[in-house]
Scaffold this motif. Structure first.
Motif: not given
Length: 255
Positions: A127-148
């Protein structure tokens, strides 16, 4: 590990009695008994235990690569606690982890990656939200769930068809993950229901057997686990609040 003194003494006495009954002169007995006792002691002693705790070095990274490629399970320090690492695409290896932890079948196992390019292997459609979170918080202690990805085993996803992924903010941890193939499971290294291990010795106390290697990366410094956010759709949901505050994530999403 040595046998008790009483056991050794008993072996000695039995050996002496055996030789005396055979009519051996006592003067000839002394030179013989030591080898007799040694052979008896060697037979009774348990086999030496293979040491599995290693420091992270260039050489141990090679050991890690071999262990993971053969379907083994290692323990290693992540950016939060110690985790159990295996190839997330290897069904048998993931089953081993579940057996070690006694983990419920309905609990998914998260994955850590060595660099952002690895995400396509695990979550090819995001999802666009997944990529937004990854750009904003990675590398970092945020585990993001997406479709496997379809080839990730159900033992990893617990039948949810989703997977949680994290890119740790730790160069040493990322180097270890890279040696293991670029993606490793990272469920906490403890028996289910027990506190997460913070040192290699604590890992060893939980798992006296069953691990190919315990990589000693020193004591962990984090007091809490990673934050987990479900971003399978653009409507993100908090699954677990940890190192990164939920408020901080919402602020980043809606500045």
């Amino acid at each position: 590990m040595s046998l008790p003194f009483e056991t050794v003494s008993r072996v000695f006495r039995l050996s002496c009695d055996t030789w005396l009954k055979r009519g051996v002169n006592e003067r000839l007995l002394a030179p013989r008994f030591s080898s007799e006792v040694f052979l008896s002691y060697k037979h009774l002693a348990p086999p030496a235990r293979r040491r599995v705790i290693v420091q992270q070095t260039t050489e141990s990274l090679k050991q890690i690569a071999v262990a993971i490629s053969r379907g083994g399970v290692i323990a290693f320090r992540t950016d939060t606690f110690y985790g159990l690492g295996a190839d997330p695409f290897n069904r048998s290896a993931v089953q081993k982890i579940r057996g070690l932890k006694g983990r419920e079948d309905d609990q998914p196992i998260l994955v850590v990656i060595s660099d952002a390019s690895q995400i396509d292997r695990l979550i090819p459609s995001r999802s666009p939200a997944f990529d937004d979170l990854a750009r904003g918080f990675w590398p970092g202690a945020l585990t993001i769930i997406g479709r496997a990805a379809s080839d990730l085993p159900d033992e990893l996803t617990a039948g949810t068809k989703t997977v949680g992924v994290r890119l740790p903010d730790d160069d040493k941890v990322r180097a270890l993950i890279a040696a293991g193939g670029g993606a490793l499971t990272a469920t906490s290294a403890n028996v289910s229901g027990q506190p997460p291990a913070r040192t290699a010795k604590e890992v060893e106390s939980y798992f006296a057997q069953g691990l190919d290697l315990i990589v000693d990366g020193g004591a962990t410094t984090s007091e809490t686990a990673s934050t987990v956010v479900d971003a399978t759709t653009d409507e993100i949901k908090l699954v677990r609040e940890g190192v990164i505050a939920w408020r901080e994530i919402l602020t980043a999403q809606h500045p």
